[in-house]
Design an enzyme around this catalytic site. Structure first.
Site, PDB file in Angstrom:
ATOM      1  N   ASP A  12       0.876  -1.161   0.000  1.00  0.00           N
ATOM      2  CA  ASP A  12       0.000   0.000   0.000  1.00  0.00           C
ATOM      3  C   ASP A  12       0.925   1.227   0.000  1.00  0.00           C
ATOM      4  O   ASP A  12       2.117   1.119   0.285  1.00  0.00           O
ATOM      5  CB  ASP A  12      -0.890  -0.059   1.251  1.00  0.00           C
ATOM      6  CG  ASP A  12      -1.695   1.206   1.461  1.00  0.00           C
ATOM      7  OD1 ASP A  12      -2.356   1.652   0.513  1.00  0.00           O
ATOM      8  OD2 ASP A  12      -1.636   1.752   2.579  1.00  0.00           O
ATOM      9  N   ASP A  14      -0.057   5.174   0.984  1.00  0.00           N
ATOM     10  CA  ASP A  14      -0.249   6.113   2.092  1.00  0.00           C
ATOM     11  C   ASP A  14      -0.277   5.391   3.430  1.00  0.00           C
ATOM     12  O   ASP A  14      -1.101   4.493   3.639  1.00  0.00           O
ATOM     13  CB  ASP A  14      -1.564   6.891   1.905  1.00  0.00           C
ATOM     14  CG  ASP A  14      -1.566   7.733   0.643  1.00  0.00           C
ATOM     15  OD1 ASP A  14      -0.839   8.722   0.598  1.00  0.00           O
ATOM     16  OD2 ASP A  14      -2.296   7.383  -0.305  1.00  0.00           O
ATOM     17  N   ASP A 173      -1.714  -1.052   5.907  1.00  0.00           N
ATOM     18  CA  ASP A 173      -1.990  -0.496   7.237  1.00  0.00           C
ATOM     19  C   ASP A 173      -3.476  -0.441   7.557  1.00  0.00           C
ATOM     20  O   ASP A 173      -3.877   0.198   8.522  1.00  0.00           O
ATOM     21  CB  ASP A 173      -1.382   0.908   7.370  1.00  0.00           C
ATOM     22  CG  ASP A 173      -2.093   1.946   6.507  1.00  0.00           C
ATOM     23  OD1 ASP A 173      -2.624   1.579   5.429  1.00  0.00           O
ATOM     24  OD2 ASP A 173      -2.125   3.129   6.898  1.00  0.00           O
TER      25      ASP A 173
END
Length: 222
Positions: A12, A14, A173
């Site tokens: 991922d 961000d 996250d």
């Protein structure tokens, strides 16, 4: 010939590869200011990040007085325009990331990005930070068309296919990263330092790391 157990490690963007909260907060506050709203702190914005720009704007408006009826597209365009022009003022890779990428590269592992960020912005940011050329594939939230972003597993499958296939780990996250990885048959690794919406232990990931120094040793053991 490396006997490393994974052919591909996807990330991922961000809150996983790059701490982008400062620049995203500035862009959101620019749009909120145009709507006559008070600015939000970076700590308030962090949990709003991860489901795309429209979601971010709606969350920001909701937190500062509510989402107006018939939300003007000009606020969305203003947010995107400001962000694109200021995409890497504060954004930096998380500690240990570059060293982890170096190690994976030395092992012959293909690395890639699958993000709900617009592909154009993902490529621009990764290019500004010198990371774009290290990725075998960069898949954005709009790459496959509407409704094909995480938590759908389709963009992770597309990332794996673009990298030539093979056993894959996906690092993220959010619960959307974990769901998408699971649906695509990839091993999920959650980072404890990201833009967490809930405690990292509650994401349901296969594994958790607290620093990028832990990533390659973890994957080597699997």
């Amino acid at each position: 010939m490396s006997d490393f157990p994974f052919a591909i490690v996807g990330f991922d963007l961000d809150g996983t590869l790059v701490d982008t909260a400062g620049d995203i907060t500035a862009a959101l506050n620019h749009a909120l200011g145009l709507a006559g709203r008070a600015p939000l702190s970076e700590a308030e914005v962090r949990p709003m990040i991860g489901l795309g720009t429209q979601h971010l704007l709606e969350q920001g408006l909701s937190a500062t007085g509510g989402v107006p009826e018939g939300l003007s597209p000009r606020l969305y365009e203003a947010l995107l325009g400001f962000y694109e022009a200021n995409i890497a003022v504060h954004s930096r890779p998380f500690p240990g990331l570059v060293e982890a990428l170096d190690r994976l590269d030395a092992l012959g592992v293909r690395t890639a990005v699958m993000t709900n960020k617009l592909e154009q912005l993902a490529r621009l940011l990764l290019g500004e930070l010198g990371l774009a050329g290290r990725m075998a594939a960069i898949i954005g939230g709009d790459t496959l068309g509407p409704g094909k972003a995480k938590p759908s597993p389709e963009p992770i499958r597309a990332m794996i296919e673009a990298c030539g296939g093979g056993r894959t780990a996906f690092v993220g996250d959010s619960i959307f990263d974990v769901m998408a990885a699971r649906g695509a048959g990839a091993t999920s690794v959650a980072v404890g330092f990201g833009f967490l919406h809930q405690p990292v232990e509650e994401l349901g990931a296969d594994h958790v790391i607290g620093h990028y120094a832990e990533l390659v040793p973890l994957l080597e053991r699997l």
